[in-house]
Write an enzyme that holds these catalytic residues in place. Structure first.
Site, PDB file in Angstrom:
ATOM      1  N   ARG A  57       0.842  -1.214   0.000  1.00  0.00           N
ATOM      2  CA  ARG A  57       0.000   0.000   0.000  1.00  0.00           C
ATOM      3  C   ARG A  57       0.868   1.251   0.000  1.00  0.00           C
ATOM      4  NH1 ARG A  57      -1.944   2.281   4.507  1.00  0.00           N
ATOM      5  NH2 ARG A  57      -2.046   0.326   5.652  1.00  0.00           N
ATOM      6  N   TYR A 110     -17.441  13.754 -15.527  1.00  0.00           N
ATOM      7  CA  TYR A 110     -17.928  12.393 -15.310  1.00  0.00           C
ATOM      8  C   TYR A 110     -18.861  12.349 -14.078  1.00  0.00           C
ATOM      9  CZ  TYR A 110     -17.874   7.601 -13.693  1.00  0.00           C
ATOM     10  OH  TYR A 110     -18.261   6.386 -13.213  1.00  0.00           O
ATOM     11  N   ASP A 183      -8.414  16.155 -15.707  1.00  0.00           N
ATOM     12  CA  ASP A 183      -8.705  14.750 -16.006  1.00  0.00           C
ATOM     13  C   ASP A 183      -8.469  14.552 -17.502  1.00  0.00           C
ATOM     14  OD1 ASP A 183      -9.916  12.300 -16.638  1.00  0.00           O
ATOM     15  OD2 ASP A 183     -11.330  12.456 -14.970  1.00  0.00           O
ATOM     16  N   LYS A 208      -9.501   2.991 -18.804  1.00  0.00           N
ATOM     17  CA  LYS A 208      -9.905   3.291 -20.175  1.00  0.00           C
ATOM     18  C   LYS A 208      -8.733   3.030 -21.128  1.00  0.00           C
ATOM     19  CE  LYS A 208     -13.787   4.478 -18.228  1.00  0.00           C
ATOM     20  NZ  LYS A 208     -13.521   4.819 -16.860  1.00  0.00           N
TER      21      LYS A 208
HETATM   22  C1  3LM Z   1     -17.700   6.028 -18.182  1.00  0.00           C
HETATM   23  N1  3LM Z   1     -16.013   6.754 -16.671  1.00  0.00           N
HETATM   24  O1  3LM Z   1     -18.254   5.118 -18.770  1.00  0.00           O
HETATM   25  P1  3LM Z   1     -13.005   4.650 -12.795  1.00  0.00           P
HETATM   26  N2  3LM Z   1     -12.740  10.257 -15.132  1.00  0.00           N
HETATM   27  C2  3LM Z   1     -13.409  10.079 -16.300  1.00  0.00           C
HETATM   28  C3  3LM Z   1     -14.179   8.941 -16.496  1.00  0.00           C
HETATM   29  O2  3LM Z   1     -14.807   8.794 -17.672  1.00  0.00           O
HETATM   30  C4  3LM Z   1     -14.262   7.969 -15.470  1.00  0.00           C
HETATM   31  C5  3LM Z   1     -13.571   8.189 -14.284  1.00  0.00           C
HETATM   32  C6  3LM Z   1     -12.813   9.339 -14.146  1.00  0.00           C
HETATM   33  C7  3LM Z   1     -16.924   5.780 -16.954  1.00  0.00           C
HETATM   34  C8  3LM Z   1     -17.066   4.697 -16.147  1.00  0.00           C
HETATM   35  S1  3LM Z   1     -19.661   4.563 -15.338  1.00  0.00           S
HETATM   36  C9  3LM Z   1     -20.106   3.648 -13.946  1.00  0.00           C
HETATM   37  C10 3LM Z   1     -18.203   3.804 -16.043  1.00  0.00           C
HETATM   38  C11 3LM Z   1     -13.307  11.116 -17.347  1.00  0.00           C
HETATM   39  C12 3LM Z   1     -15.091   6.726 -15.616  1.00  0.00           C
HETATM   40  C13 3LM Z   1     -13.601   7.197 -13.167  1.00  0.00           C
HETATM   41  O3  3LM Z   1     -13.067   4.863 -11.318  1.00  0.00           O
HETATM   42  O4  3LM Z   1     -11.756   3.899 -13.202  1.00  0.00           O
HETATM   43  O5  3LM Z   1     -14.269   4.082 -13.323  1.00  0.00           O
HETATM   44  O6  3LM Z   1     -12.806   6.096 -13.487  1.00  0.00           O
HETATM   45  O7  3LM Z   1     -17.742   7.212 -18.607  1.00  0.00           O
END
Ligand code: 3LM
Length: 411
Positions: A57, A110, A183, A208
């Protein structure tokens, strides 16, 4: 390593730990803890007097390699890996905040970032103003004496609103105590490096494009050595949303093909966007590669390319959107983006459902909006699937050229 091109940094960026057997691929250190040679060494490592691993961690060689690699790609000094993209957003912002502070965030982000800022932050006494950051004057006037963080997502999820990072960077430079956090998930460091425009920290959902294979949830933060050290020693270490070594190893493997994948994703998306623009059932297409798009002018300066996410509205609105999704054969109805598979979803009821209807309206997310992440399949197959589903829609609207329907604000 800084002199290497980004296409090489995805493969070689950061220092690989020396492997006694000369393994080409850095091994997976799948261990929770590290054995100290003696008690005194353990004590010195905890006191920060001696370098060396303690516990995963707090740091792990496999995770460190990924952190360094993404930092090299972003042109930043250091990186910190998080368990998810939201872990990265939370750790990066909260490290600089305390009760009574103020945050300025762009009005289209998001859904879970919105939920974190508007619901959770308020509970801890941090107030967030959501501002249309395409308006530099609105951003400048949103600053308060207690503003500590400015948070920007560009292109914005889900409809690709583009924010001029240079202008935002210039406004933020007048407030040296403020951290500008960007972001960069939709672009990846291959298409956009926010640090070049004044961002102090860049966050990614590595779930992603960085990983690119749809088999991991993860996040990465990059920034100065000092800021990353602070994040690692506070919000990451003590809230504990750190990345597992196995996930880091998978993402390091996925990263090697990032340049190739982005080239293909972007080329295919441009063709799919043109197809949608020309289709009589489609009312609006939101894609930065289109001349009608509000942010098109920043391609070539801020962003190397338009990316590979497209949003669109059908003339038949929400009902037509649902029908479109249900009739697809190859394209998968799923949230997330940046995978080999093309993924399509309905933001108002899925990714952006945490927003109140009013917040969705302010952000320009209509009930009829559909978002597609264009994958790596053959472009003809993607278009054929969309075409067969669109053909089945019961639309009686006549063809209207795209130029007549996309000329609206913030498209
Ligand atoms: C999506 N997005 O389908 P995770 N910043 C951005 C994002 O698009 C996302 C995150 C942070 C999507 C996830 S929706 C339940 C699925 C621009 C995530 C957060 O914590 O790794 O999911 O990232 O748009």
């Amino acid at each position: 390593m800084k002199s290497l091109h980004r296409e090489s940094l995805v493969i070689h960026g950061g220092e690989s730990p020396t492997d006694p057997h000369g393994a080409l691929v850095s091994p997976l250190y799948q261990t929770s803890t590290f054995v100290f040679p003696d008690a005194e060494t353990g004590g010195r490592r905890f006191a920060g007097e001696e370098a060396g691993y303690i516990y995963s961690r707090l740091g792990n060689p496999t995770v460190n390699l990924l952190e360094q690699r993404v930092a090299a790609l972003e042109g930043m000094e250091a990186g910190a890996a998080a368990a998810t993209g939201m872990g990265a957003v939370a750790a990066a912002t909260m490290a600089f905040l305390k009760a009574g502070d103020h945050v300025i965030a762009s009005d289209c982000i998001y859904g879970c970032s919105f939920a974190l800022f508007s619901h959770l932050f308020e509970r801890f006494g941090v107030h967030v103003s959501f501002v249309d950051m395409t308006d530099a004057a609105a951003l400048a006037s949103a600053f308060q004496a207690n503003t500590k963080v400015v948070f920007v997502e560009t292109p914005a999820n889900p409809h690709l609103k583009i924010i001029d990072l240079k202008k935002v960077g210039q406004v933020c430079a007048k407030h040296p105590e403020v951290r500008l956090i960007v972001d960069n998930t939709f672009m990846t460091p291959l298409l956009q490096r926010p640090g070049e425009f004044g961002a102090h920290l860049v966050v990614h959902s590595a779930t992603k494009y960085l990983n690119g294979h749809g088999d991991v949830v993860a996040g990465v933060i990059t920034g100065s050595l000092e800021d990353i050290h602070l994040i690692k020693m506070t919000t990451l270490k003590d809230m504990g949303a750190t990345m597992s070594p196995h996930d880091a190893w998978l993402i390091t493997r996925g990263l090697k093909t990032l340049a190739l994948r982005m080239e293909k994703h972007c080329a295919t998306a441009a063709v799919v966007a043109d197809f949608l623009v020309a289709h009589h059932a489609v009312a609006k297409v939101y894609f930065p590669g289109l001349k009608s798009h509000q942010g098109h002018g920043l391609i070539g300066s801020q962003m190397a390319s338009a990316g590979a996410v497209i949003a669109f509205e059908l003339k038949g609105g929400y009902q037509a959107g649902v029908q479109l999704l249900n009739q697809l054969e190859m394209i998968r109805v799923a949230v997330s983006l940046g995978d080999a598979e093309s993924l399509i979803q309905h933001p108002a009821s899925m990714t952006h459902s945490p927003l109140t209807p009013e917040a969705r309206e302010q952000a320009g997310i209509t009930d009829g909006l559909i978002r597609i992440s264009v994958g790596l399949e053959h472009v003809d197959d993607i278009i054929a699937d969309l075409a067969q589903s669109l053909q089945q829609l019961e639309t009686h609207t006549k063809h209207t050229p795209q130029s007549e329907v996309t000329e609206v604000e913030n498209v």
